[in-house]
Motif scaffolding. Sequence first.
Motif, mmCIF file in Angstrom:
data_model
loop_
_atom_site.group_PDB
_atom_site.id
_atom_site.type_symbol
_atom_site.label_atom_id
_atom_site.label_comp_id
_atom_site.label_asym_id
_atom_site.label_seq_id
_atom_site.Cartn_x
_atom_site.Cartn_y
_atom_site.Cartn_z
ATOM 1 N N LEU A 12 0.617 -1.220 -0.028
ATOM 2 C CA LEU A 12 0.066 0.040 -0.041
ATOM 3 C C LEU A 12 0.737 1.297 0.125
ATOM 4 O O LEU A 12 1.575 1.447 0.941
ATOM 5 N N ALA A 13 1.080 2.020 -1.073
ATOM 6 C CA ALA A 13 1.701 3.227 -1.230
ATOM 7 C C ALA A 13 1.009 4.435 -1.039
ATOM 8 O O ALA A 13 0.003 4.743 -1.921
ATOM 9 N N VAL A 14 1.166 4.848 -0.047
ATOM 10 C CA VAL A 14 0.210 6.243 0.239
ATOM 11 C C VAL A 14 1.001 7.596 0.414
ATOM 12 O O VAL A 14 1.951 7.698 1.013
ATOM 13 N N SER A 15 0.568 8.474 -0.228
ATOM 14 C CA SER A 15 0.935 9.985 -0.177
ATOM 15 C C SER A 15 -0.199 10.927 -0.557
ATOM 16 O O SER A 15 -1.100 10.670 -1.064
ATOM 17 N N SER A 28 8.542 4.222 -6.700
ATOM 18 C CA SER A 28 7.686 3.107 -7.304
ATOM 19 C C SER A 28 8.637 2.012 -7.971
ATOM 20 O O SER A 28 8.088 0.740 -7.553
ATOM 21 N N PRO A 29 9.747 2.160 -8.391
ATOM 22 C CA PRO A 29 10.404 1.054 -9.001
ATOM 23 C C PRO A 29 10.950 0.058 -8.055
ATOM 24 O O PRO A 29 10.863 -1.235 -8.486
ATOM 25 N N ALA A 30 10.744 0.382 -6.897
ATOM 26 C CA ALA A 30 11.303 -0.482 -5.722
ATOM 27 C C ALA A 30 10.006 -1.531 -5.298
ATOM 28 O O ALA A 30 10.183 -2.584 -4.844
ATOM 29 N N PHE A 31 9.052 -1.207 -5.902
ATOM 30 C CA PHE A 31 7.787 -2.263 -5.796
ATOM 31 C C PHE A 31 7.626 -3.118 -6.780
ATOM 32 O O PHE A 31 6.690 -4.002 -6.839
ATOM 33 N N ARG A 32 8.488 -3.106 -7.850
ATOM 34 C CA ARG A 32 8.513 -4.199 -8.895
ATOM 35 C C ARG A 32 8.045 -5.642 -8.422
ATOM 36 O O ARG A 32 8.916 -6.009 -7.757
ATOM 37 N N GLY A 33 7.255 -6.182 -8.889
ATOM 38 C CA GLY A 33 6.878 -7.694 -8.655
ATOM 39 C C GLY A 33 6.041 -7.744 -7.549
ATOM 40 O O GLY A 33 5.348 -8.827 -7.415
ATOM 41 N N ALA A 34 5.335 -6.506 -7.054
ATOM 42 C CA ALA A 34 4.578 -6.785 -6.021
ATOM 43 C C ALA A 34 3.111 -6.062 -6.589
ATOM 44 O O ALA A 34 3.168 -5.329 -7.568
ATOM 45 N N VAL A 87 3.287 -1.177 4.087
ATOM 46 C CA VAL A 87 2.781 0.136 3.743
ATOM 47 C C VAL A 87 4.040 1.274 3.727
ATOM 48 O O VAL A 87 5.081 1.230 4.741
ATOM 49 N N VAL A 88 4.071 1.836 2.523
ATOM 50 C CA VAL A 88 5.149 3.020 2.437
ATOM 51 C C VAL A 88 4.534 4.283 2.277
ATOM 52 O O VAL A 88 3.397 4.291 1.351
ATOM 53 N N SER A 89 4.969 5.264 2.973
ATOM 54 C CA SER A 89 4.420 6.651 2.666
ATOM 55 C C SER A 89 5.420 7.636 2.437
ATOM 56 O O SER A 89 6.440 7.336 3.139
ATOM 57 N N THR A 90 5.235 8.672 1.713
ATOM 58 C CA THR A 90 5.958 9.967 1.693
ATOM 59 C C THR A 90 5.362 10.809 2.107
ATOM 60 O O THR A 90 5.955 12.011 1.861
ATOM 61 N N GLY A 91 4.317 10.650 2.809
ATOM 62 C CA GLY A 91 3.717 11.911 3.745
ATOM 63 C C GLY A 91 2.228 12.141 3.131
ATOM 64 O O GLY A 91 2.167 11.920 1.923
ATOM 65 N N ALA A 92 1.548 13.150 3.595
ATOM 66 C CA ALA A 92 1.536 13.440 5.064
ATOM 67 C C ALA A 92 1.058 12.890 5.822
ATOM 68 O O ALA A 92 0.924 11.821 6.203
#
Length: 155
Positions: A12-15, A28-34, A87-92
């Motif tokens: 879950l990528a939240v920003s 987001s390239p770090a999520f490749r395969g997910a 879960v990865v977030s760049t804020g806020a």
Amino acid sequence: MREEKQSRPVVLAVSSSGGHWVQMLRVSPAFRGAEVHYVTTDRSAAHQVKADHFHTIIDANKDTPIRLTICALKLIWLVAGVRPDAVVSTGAAGGYLAIRIARLFGARTMFIDSIANARELSMSARLSLKVADRVLCQWPRVAETTGTEYRGAVI
């Protein structure tokens, strides 16, 4: 917990919109395969990601408590339905709430503070220090003084 194991991890990528969203796209390239579920405050950002799973939340902050409550309820619904592994977030604020909620469901969590915070951590990053598995800062000096990790800048 899931009853059957997924063949690939669920992220879950939240920003929030704007710079937070730009930074999310950069990582987001770090999520490749997910299986990635993107969550942001701007409905028009859907065309920027190649994801079957795009969700929006209401933009909120500490000065808008009703909006913050609505945002939290939507995130509870999303986390309960998606059951992310991470879960990865760049804020806020929405990102912090997602991390807090996801921890209750056993997900691993990471908050990446905005590059705009060159002198101190954002409020969301400071709050995330208490609950997230990892909090990254994009400025070495800030990382040294706050107990966050520096792994380079996103932008």
